[in-house]
Enzyme design. Structure first.
Site, PDB file in Angstrom:
ATOM      1  N   ASP A  72       0.833  -1.196   0.000  1.00  0.00           N
ATOM      2  CA  ASP A  72       0.000   0.000   0.000  1.00  0.00           C
ATOM      3  C   ASP A  72       0.872   1.253   0.000  1.00  0.00           C
ATOM      4  O   ASP A  72       1.881   1.333   0.719  1.00  0.00           O
ATOM      5  CB  ASP A  72      -0.888  -0.015   1.247  1.00  0.00           C
ATOM      6  CG  ASP A  72      -1.898   1.106   1.266  1.00  0.00           C
ATOM      7  OD1 ASP A  72      -2.707   1.190   0.327  1.00  0.00           O
ATOM      8  OD2 ASP A  72      -1.885   1.900   2.227  1.00  0.00           O
ATOM      9  N   GLU A 107       1.608  -0.586  -5.025  1.00  0.00           N
ATOM     10  CA  GLU A 107       0.651   0.472  -5.371  1.00  0.00           C
ATOM     11  C   GLU A 107       1.472   1.747  -5.508  1.00  0.00           C
ATOM     12  O   GLU A 107       1.872   2.358  -4.515  1.00  0.00           O
ATOM     13  CB  GLU A 107      -0.413   0.640  -4.291  1.00  0.00           C
ATOM     14  CG  GLU A 107      -1.427   1.721  -4.662  1.00  0.00           C
ATOM     15  CD  GLU A 107      -2.211   2.267  -3.483  1.00  0.00           C
ATOM     16  OE1 GLU A 107      -3.322   2.774  -3.712  1.00  0.00           O
ATOM     17  OE2 GLU A 107      -1.709   2.224  -2.340  1.00  0.00           O
TER      18      GLU A 107
END
Length: 563
Positions: free
Chosen positions: A218, A280
């Site tokens: 993330d 990401e």
């Protein structure tokens, strides 16, 4: 020294991540096994056969760690345990084993940019007071202005408003401020501190030891901040390709982030079998994205430029070319993605007039002002899926895409739960519309998401979800579910697909066409009129109705066996 993990029946493949089709599971919304209205690990285990029949190579599970759920699990209070809402560690280990028994690898999320404010380290930092060693694990500073009443700089939260929250002492008086680029309950950690490096590397090992095959990272581009914390002074992000050398953003895509991922790669490579990372990474400059994918860093990254490209042949080809060139420069495979838990579903994006959209549009609020034709949107989404599965590299499928689900566009304001909606005072309606629980059956008060008599789902399901459910589509050869199954089966059996190269074919301004060796072609018609396919080509699979008379209909893709 190589580490071992529990025995797996997944077929050995050191390069699986170069060509895998990965199915994203948002656990809160996949399936509820115990009737509390929230999806869980038991629900995932109950539907593993659905995923095996679909034909995916791996699953990626959004955060399942203990969390106060201020941002749907991305506020983690313990990285080495399971949130009780989702189940137990024993259930997680059983899920990994059961997925492996079906030939499905398991990727889990890791959230290294920030913790929950309920993480033991942050609670210690708050209690210890200014100047303490405990506070050095986070980015805590004195404020500006009289009595430090103003934030330390002008940085803004992704969710809206200032990126700083002020702490208070035991008497309720304001003291220092902590950085939180997302919600107030998500303090950013300080990656200049050795404890942070050690903590996350140990977390990687903890889960690798339990058999997970990789991590989705993330906010991978956001870990390192400029220690001087300079004001932005209007500097936006992402920075365009023509940004002068030496100009960097103070808290996104900092050059020092790469050493973190080199260390993580060494951890992954110390394990037997191929353990892989997918980042990401939101960056505008193609070369900067490729830098994360050098051979000693991350294996793959999400291709957000492809996701956000409008359904227009020119912009789509430009994105594909730039992606292939950038990845080839570092020998990495592209990863094609059409949707996820953070963006408006492709059916709803493609339902709008594509020439009216802005390049940065990705939230429901961006698309609502425009008229929608959802039949067109589904037709385009199926064509885009066939295109993405034919391109070199791997691909991700977000849960519900195999059912052709559109965004839930009419969730009552009082039912919204995304902090993005609250942080922007509902100017941005947030991401709840793509997170609505899945429909498994055509009827029932939760369409099979939960057991009969259980609680209502944590987000309300639209009434039309029943006719798009897995059960409603089962056995219908024209359904989107049958189409996805056929596409993944054909892809797995075709030696031309997956990793490798491709060659463009000039088939007219409204068509994207390319070939891949041996003997494969993909034609996509973006125009309003049917177009002729090459003579002698045999259709393998169409995203729409069977090809008739050698003509490819509008908004349709086809795979071809070439003469």
């Amino acid at each position: 020294m190589a580490h071992t993990a529990p025995e797996s029946t997944v077929r050995p493949d050191p390069n699986w991540w170069r060509h895998a089709v990965v199915y994203q599971i948002y656990p809160r919304s996949f399936a509820d096994s115990n009737g509390d209205g929230v999806g869980d690990i038991g629900g995932i285990r109950a539907h593993l056969d659905h995923l095996a029949e679909l034909g995916v190579d791996a699953i990626w599970i959004n955060p399942w760690y203990p969390s106060p759920m201020k941002d749907a699990g991305y506020d983690v209070s313990d990285y080495r345990d399971i949130e009780p809402i989702f189940g137990t560690m024993a259930e997680a280990e059983a899920l990994i084993a059961e997925a492996h028994a079906r030939g499905i690898r398991v990727i889990i999320d890791i959230v290294p940019n920030h913790t929950s404010d309920q993480h033991r380290w942050f609670k210690d930092a708050v209690a210890a007071g200014p100047g303490s060693p405990e506070r050095e694990r986070f980015i805590v500073r004195d404020g500006r202005g009289e009595d430090g009443a103003e934030p330390p700089n002008d940085w803004m939260s992704v969710f809206g408003g200032p990126a700083w929250t002020r702490l208070t002492d035991a008497d309720g008086r304001g003291e220092q401020w902590y950085l939180r680029l997302f919600a107030p309950e998500q303090p950013d950690v300080n990656w200049s501190h050795p404890d942070i490096h050690a903590e996350f590397e140990e977390t990687l090992r903890f889960w690798f030891d339990r058999g997970v095959d990789g991590f989705r990272i993330d906010v991978a581009h956001g870990l390192v901040k400029d220690p001087s914390l300079p004001d932005l002074d209007g500097l936006g992000f992402p920075l365009p390709d023509d940004t002068p050398d030496g100009v960097d953003h103070p808290h996104w895509d900092r050059p020092d982030v790469h050493e973190i991922f080199r260390a993580w790669r060494r951890v992954a490579d110390s394990y037997e079998g191929a353990r892989a990372f997918c980042g990401e990474i939101w960056v505008g400059r193609d070369a900067r994205l490729a830098a994360y994918l050098r051979p000693d860093e991350l294996h793959t990254a999400f291709n957000f430029n492809f996701l956000m490209a409008p359904w227009l042949p020119g912009p789509m080809r430009t994105v594909i070319d730039r992606t292939l060139d950038a990845h080839a420069s570092v020998g990495a495979p592209p990863t094609w993605v059409l949707g996820n838990h953070d963006v408006c579903r492709p059916v709803s994006r493609y339902a709008r007039p594509q020439d009216l959209l802005k390049p940065e549009d990705r939230f429901l609020s961006d698309f609502l002002p425009f008229p929608a034709d959802f039949e067109v949107g589904l037709r385009r989404a199926r064509a885009a899926a066939l295109l993405s599965l034919a391109l070199p590299g791997g691909a991700y499928i977000y849960q519900g895409e195999e059912l052709g689900l559109p965004e839930a566009e009419a969730i009552p304001r009082e039912a919204l739960q995304d902090p993005w909606a609250f942080g922007t005072n509902f100017e941005n309606l947030g991401r709840d519309g793509c997170r609505v629980p899945l429909p498994w059956t055509a009827s029932g008060d939760t369409f099979g998401f939960g057991p009969i008599g259980g609680e209502q789902p944590w987000l309300p399901q639209p009434e039309f979800f029943g006719r798009l459910s897995a059960a409603a589509q089962e056995g219908d050869p024209s359904s989107t579910l049958s189409f996805y199954r056929a596409a993944l089966k054909a892809r797995a059996g075709n030696p031309a697909l997956g990793d490798g190269g491709m060659t463009w074919v000039d088939a007219g301004p409204e068509v994207l066409a390319f070939t891949r060796d041996p003997g494969f072609g993909c034609w996509v018609n973006f125009g309003p009129e049917p177009v002729a396919l090459p003579a002698g080509a045999e259709p393998i699979l169409s995203s729409g109705a069977p090809i008739d008379g050698g003509l490819l209909p509008s908004d349709t893709a086809v795979w071809l066996r070439l003469a």
